[in-house]
Design an enzyme around this catalytic site. Structure first.
Site, PDB file in Angstrom:
ATOM      1  N   ASP A   1     -42.389 -31.264   0.783  1.00 52.21           N
ATOM      2  CA  ASP A   1     -41.308 -32.247   0.582  1.00 52.21           C
ATOM      3  C   ASP A   1     -41.436 -32.938  -0.780  1.00 52.21           C
ATOM      4  OD1 ASP A   1     -39.088 -33.700   1.197  1.00 52.21           O
ATOM      5  OD2 ASP A   1     -39.939 -34.680   2.978  1.00 52.21           O
TER       6      ASP A   1
ATOM      7  N   ASP B   1     -30.975 -36.010   4.894  1.00 57.14           N
ATOM      8  CA  ASP B   1     -31.524 -36.270   6.220  1.00 57.14           C
ATOM      9  C   ASP B   1     -30.439 -36.675   7.218  1.00 57.14           C
ATOM     10  OD1 ASP B   1     -33.825 -36.117   4.699  1.00 57.14           O
ATOM     11  OD2 ASP B   1     -34.791 -37.816   5.682  1.00 57.14           O
TER      12      ASP B   1
HETATM   13  C1  9PG Z   1     -40.516 -38.061   5.503  1.00 59.53           C
HETATM   14  C2  9PG Z   1     -39.092 -37.583   5.340  1.00 59.53           C
HETATM   15  C3  9PG Z   1     -38.752 -36.437   6.296  1.00 59.53           C
HETATM   16  C4  9PG Z   1     -37.382 -35.896   5.958  1.00 59.53           C
HETATM   17  C5  9PG Z   1     -37.323 -35.495   4.501  1.00 59.53           C
HETATM   18  C6  9PG Z   1     -37.660 -36.688   3.627  1.00 59.53           C
HETATM   19  O1  9PG Z   1     -33.559 -40.258  -0.868  1.00 59.53           O
HETATM   20  N1  9PG Z   1     -34.436 -40.773  -0.153  1.00 59.53           N
HETATM   21  O2  9PG Z   1     -34.772 -41.969  -0.282  1.00 59.53           O
HETATM   22  C7  9PG Z   1     -35.040 -39.987   0.848  1.00 59.53           C
HETATM   23  C8  9PG Z   1     -36.154 -40.452   1.533  1.00 59.53           C
HETATM   24  C9  9PG Z   1     -36.724 -39.683   2.525  1.00 59.53           C
HETATM   25  C10 9PG Z   1     -36.207 -38.451   2.808  1.00 59.53           C
HETATM   26  C11 9PG Z   1     -35.112 -37.991   2.139  1.00 59.53           C
HETATM   27  C12 9PG Z   1     -34.514 -38.752   1.144  1.00 59.53           C
HETATM   28  O3  9PG Z   1     -36.727 -37.715   3.839  1.00 59.53           O
HETATM   29  O4  9PG Z   1     -36.078 -34.992   4.150  1.00 59.53           O
HETATM   30  O5  9PG Z   1     -37.065 -34.775   6.776  1.00 59.53           O
HETATM   31  O6  9PG Z   1     -39.697 -35.401   6.192  1.00 59.53           O
HETATM   32  O7  9PG Z   1     -38.948 -37.179   3.988  1.00 59.53           O
HETATM   33  O8  9PG Z   1     -40.791 -39.106   4.638  1.00 59.53           O
END
Ligand code: 9PG
Length: 584
Positions: A372, A433
């Site tokens: 990730d 997400d």
């Molecule tokens: C774990 C998560 C989960 C999730 C992933 C990812 O843009 N943002 O602030 C943002 C934060 C978190 C995020 C996606 C975007 O989630 O997609 O499935 O694993 O990390 O922290």
């Protein structure tokens, strides 16, 4: 409608140089020589530095005139990475989100070029685009690869004309004196049906990049969308005890087990058995252990950052003597208000570290790794090998993990620049997400222009539909998790059912992310149906029949989705399905 080549424009160290092109041949654009070989279906090109000094090359663009269009132009804007919104926008009405935010820190997470767009009315798309007007079927333009550099399309309105800038983005990579770089070829196709064009382009990319598309479709459970960062070993145990309520064999532990971002082998106090101890627990329940990690990020408080400060990328410009701040998540702590550093994937010791990390995790028994926040190595900053492009820095990190983890480990790219990883990952998260709600209120927008990247089931739905053609062509699509619980959620049952059905129709990963004790018998039955329907869609996709989206170019977020003999019409306002038609 026609796309007519007019000029080459290069950006070297922030300065633009232009040369006219009409036919194939070499042109001199400032200090660079650019060779362009034009064909009917696109072109091949390369650059050479005959200047006698090393040059930082930001971009090389071929500018096409959009000739003979009628009425407003629409652009299919393909997002840069997993969470970047993908869909259609109208030139003259929509704007590039950077013009609203003016926050390069976030802009670079959702576009190859982190700078704010300055051309009035410009719209951007990454890697591939479709351009359509009111009268004609769309035209496609797309790069056939993306591991050597990114590719950005800029639709730029002018005085009575519109131009499409097709830009190879090298991000300031230094080309030594006498150096030569082949660029990814560009295909032009159409006019034709938009889904046919996208499928045809993806087939070309897959062939050129050796796409890994035979991996089994992930089916099972993931901890994130109920427990989020508070997950404990007890939660893992209690869900394992109920694992038979969901089909499939994947049992994936997400963010929340680690003591610090970057120290992936050390569990926190909520995980007394440690990262290694989870494997036998999951295996004893007959499930395949999966683990989340953000392999290119490190917390300022991590052991790895303390032991190897020379492994960290430096900040951009005058901040080069400080570590690059590549992401911000207050929940991760780390002693700098949630700011995270990035590993320098151009440093040979970092590459060795990532290889060893992949090998250790695979050796422990994790057969599925969700990698990730992998955009991190693309961020602007100081990287030890300045000849590498952002795309090459991302790719180097993935290649190292693959070498370590071996061919048999399922590698999932998440928060990943899609173009950079064809041929190295098995599965890609293709949307933002989901969340235990359908949509967000405009007042929930954190950064102006970027509401669409925030977690919401509607946002995940949009990309699941608009990127559905990629499934089994470039990799296995992961639309993100299904949530079926009826407690502790703001997702209405109708919207949860729509989302579950769309996940099934996509043919991609089908993973449920609830506390399994909250699933009633209806939810358990629905999940079984989703997995069955997914099997049929996946089977069709394996022979090239991916889903159809009839209004792909008519709405920012499409409302129809057709797969494996089912057509579904969705009210994107509420998430309710309004019409279901069975039969082709
Ligand atoms: C774990 C998560 C989960 C999730 C992933 C990812 O843009 N943002 O602030 C943002 C934060 C978190 C995020 C996606 C975007 O989630 O997609 O499935 O694993 O990390 O922290």
């Amino acid at each position: 409608m026609e796309l007519v080549p007019r000029r080459v424009v290069v950006d070297v160290g922030g300065e633009e140089h232009t040369a006219t092109v009409g036919a194939s041949g070499d042109v001199v654009a400032g200090p660079l020589d650019v060779r362009v070989d034009l064909g009917t279906g696109g072109w091949t090109w390369s650059l050479a530095n005959g200047s006698g000094t090393a040059l930082p090359v930001r971009s090389v663009a071929l500018v096409l005139e959009v000739a003979g269009h009628r009425g407003p132009l629409r652009m299919f804007r393909h997002g840069y990475q997993s969470w970047s919104p993908t869909g259609t926008a109208v030139l003259g009405r929509a704007v590039d989100p950077s013009t609203l935010a003016d926050l390069p820190f976030l802009q670079g997470v959702h576009a190859a070029d982190d700078r704010t767009v300055t051309w009035p009315g410009e719209l951007r798309s990454e890697w591939v685009t479709l351009v359509a007007d009111d009268l004609h079927a769309p035209l496609l333009a797309g790069f056939t690869g993306g591991d050597r550099h990114d590719g950005t399309f800029r639709l730029r309105p002018g005085d009575g004309t519109v131009e499409l800038w097709v830009e190879a983005f090298l991000g300031g990579a230094v080309v030594p004196a006498g150096g030569h770089r082949p660029l990814h070829p560009v295909v032009l196709d159409g006019p034709d049906d938009p889904m046919r064009l996208l499928a045809g382009w993806a087939d070309r990319v897959a062939a050129a990049g050796g796409a890994r598309r035979a991996a089994p479709r992930p089916v099972g459970w993931c901890s994130w969308y109920h427990y989020f960062g508070d997950l404990s070993e007890d939660d893992v145990r209690s869900n394992l005890a109920l694992a038979d309520r969901v089909p499939g064999d994947l049992f994936q532990v997400d963010d929340g087990f680690q003591v610090e971002i970057g120290d992936w082998l050390v569990g926190n106090e909520r995980f007394p058995s440690g990262v290694d101890g989870l494997v036998p627990l999951i295996r004893a329940a007959g499930r395949q252990p999966g683990l989340w990690l953000a392999p290119f990020l490190v917390s300022p408080a991590s052991e790895v950052a303390a032991a190897h400060p020379e492994w960290l990328a430096g900040g951009p410009g005058s901040a080069a003597d400080q570590p690059l701040l590549a992401w911000w998540n207050p929940a991760w702590g780390g002693g700098r208000d949630g700011f995270m550093y990035a590993l320098d994937t151009t440093h040979p010791e970092v590459v060795a570290h990532l290889e060893s990390l992949g090998s250790t995790l695979a050796g422990l028994g994790y057969g599925y790794l969700k990698l990730d926040f992998t955009f991190a190595p693309a961020c602007s900053g100081r990287w030890s090998d300045r000849t590498r492009t952002p795309a090459e820095r991302v790719r180097a990190g993935f290649d190292a993990l693959r070498r370590g983890a071996g061919e048999g480990t399922v590698l999932v790219g998440c928060g990943v620049p899609l173009a950079n990883v064809v041929g190295v990952v098995d599965t890609v998260r293709i949307g933002p997400d989901v969340a235990p709600c359908w949509s967000l209120d405009p007042a929930d927008e954190i950064v102006r222009g970027y509401l669409g990247v925030q977690p919401a089931t509607l946002h995940a739905y949009g990309n699941t539909v608009t990127r559905s053609f990629m499934h089994r062509r470039l990799w296995v699509n992961d639309p993100d998790c299904v949530m079926l619980r009826s407690e502790r959620t703001a997702l209405a049952p109708e919207a949860a059912a729509t989302w579950a059905a769309v996940v099934g129709m996509s043919g991609g990963a089908a993973v449920v992310s609830d506390d399994l004790s909250l699933l009633d018998d209806d939810a358990v039955r629905l999940m079984a149906e989703v997995v069955e329907e997914g099997e049929r869609s996946d089977e069709a996709a394996r022979s090239g029949r991916t889903p159809q989206v009839d209004d792909l170019l008519d709405a920012a977020i499409p409302t129809t989705f057709r797969a494996a003999g089912v057509t579904r019409r969705i009210d994107t306002g509420t998430g309710a399905t309004t019409v279901v038609v069975h039969g082709e």
